[in-house]
Design a protein around this motif. Structure first.
Motif, mmCIF file in Angstrom:
data_model
loop_
_atom_site.group_PDB
_atom_site.id
_atom_site.type_symbol
_atom_site.label_atom_id
_atom_site.label_comp_id
_atom_site.label_asym_id
_atom_site.label_seq_id
_atom_site.Cartn_x
_atom_site.Cartn_y
_atom_site.Cartn_z
ATOM 1 N N UNK A 43 0.803 -1.219 0.000
ATOM 2 C CA UNK A 43 0.000 0.000 0.000
ATOM 3 C C UNK A 43 0.841 1.279 0.000
ATOM 4 N N UNK A 44 2.000 1.305 0.646
ATOM 5 C CA UNK A 44 2.787 2.551 0.611
ATOM 6 C C UNK A 44 3.240 2.967 -0.797
ATOM 7 N N UNK A 45 3.138 2.080 -1.766
ATOM 8 C CA UNK A 45 3.515 2.453 -3.127
ATOM 9 C C UNK A 45 2.534 3.453 -3.747
ATOM 10 N N UNK A 46 1.431 3.739 -3.064
ATOM 11 C CA UNK A 46 0.514 4.777 -3.545
ATOM 12 C C UNK A 46 1.195 6.137 -3.652
ATOM 13 N N UNK A 47 2.216 6.363 -2.827
ATOM 14 C CA UNK A 47 2.902 7.656 -2.882
ATOM 15 C C UNK A 47 3.681 7.828 -4.181
ATOM 16 N N UNK A 92 3.047 13.412 1.544
ATOM 17 C CA UNK A 92 3.175 13.200 2.987
ATOM 18 C C UNK A 92 1.889 12.624 3.554
ATOM 19 N N UNK A 93 0.752 13.066 3.028
ATOM 20 C CA UNK A 93 -0.540 12.690 3.600
ATOM 21 C C UNK A 93 -0.879 11.223 3.374
ATOM 22 N N UNK A 94 -0.528 10.677 2.227
ATOM 23 C CA UNK A 94 -0.901 9.288 1.936
ATOM 24 C C UNK A 94 -0.329 8.315 2.967
ATOM 25 N N UNK A 95 0.994 8.347 3.267
ATOM 26 C CA UNK A 95 1.477 7.411 4.294
ATOM 27 C C UNK A 95 0.892 7.679 5.680
ATOM 28 N N UNK A 96 0.659 8.954 6.007
ATOM 29 C CA UNK A 96 0.090 9.275 7.323
ATOM 30 C C UNK A 96 -1.333 8.735 7.429
#
Length: 139
Positions: A43-47, A92-96
């Motif tokens: 999921x972190x690959x969304x950034x 920054x917002x996506x991982x947070x």
């Protein structure tokens, strides 16, 4: 100060700057992939979508006479600034948000944010390197 150095030394210093940029970008990519691979959660690959979208407004809407740091009444320049800022905040917002929703852990969040700040550092170094007038004479 750079003008006092011999030509071969200036070329070596500029090659070192390019190598530093390559190392920074490579480090950011490695951290991005490790944030996903180590925790077996992609999921972190969304950034990465935000990293791809970040330069698009600059490429499409900015003219050669405008700057992001200058004040302008031009609507296209203002739209470019808004879309670039929204992409930067989204990076920054996506991982947070993923951490807040419980989808990723603290380690993945730390690696994602570290990757982002390394990319920002690389961009700042690239801008500083491009502002150097002597650089283009020797490449």
């Amino acid at each position: 100060m750079m003008a006092d150095l011999p030509g071969y030394l200036r070329t070596c210093l500029h090659t070192g700057k390019l190598a530093l940029l390559a190392i920074l970008v490579s480090g950011g990519i490695v951290l991005q992939i490790l944030a996903c691979a180590l925790y077996n959660n992609w999921w972190p690959m969304l950034t990465v979508i935000m990293y791809v979208l970040l330069p698009m407004p600059l490429l499409f809407f900015m003219g050669s006479d405008a700057s992001l740091l200058s004040e302008s009444d031009n609507g296209w320049v203002n739209a470019t600034k808004f879309l670039t800022g929204a992409s930067a905040v989204g990076s920054i917002a996506i991982p947070v948000i993923l951490k807040h929703a419980g989808i990723i852990g603290w380690g993945a969040l730390a690696m994602e944010l570290s990757s982002y700040f390394i990319f920002v550092l690389a961009i700042m170094c690239c801008i500083r390197m491009n502002d150097d007038d002597d650089y283009y004479r020797f490449v």
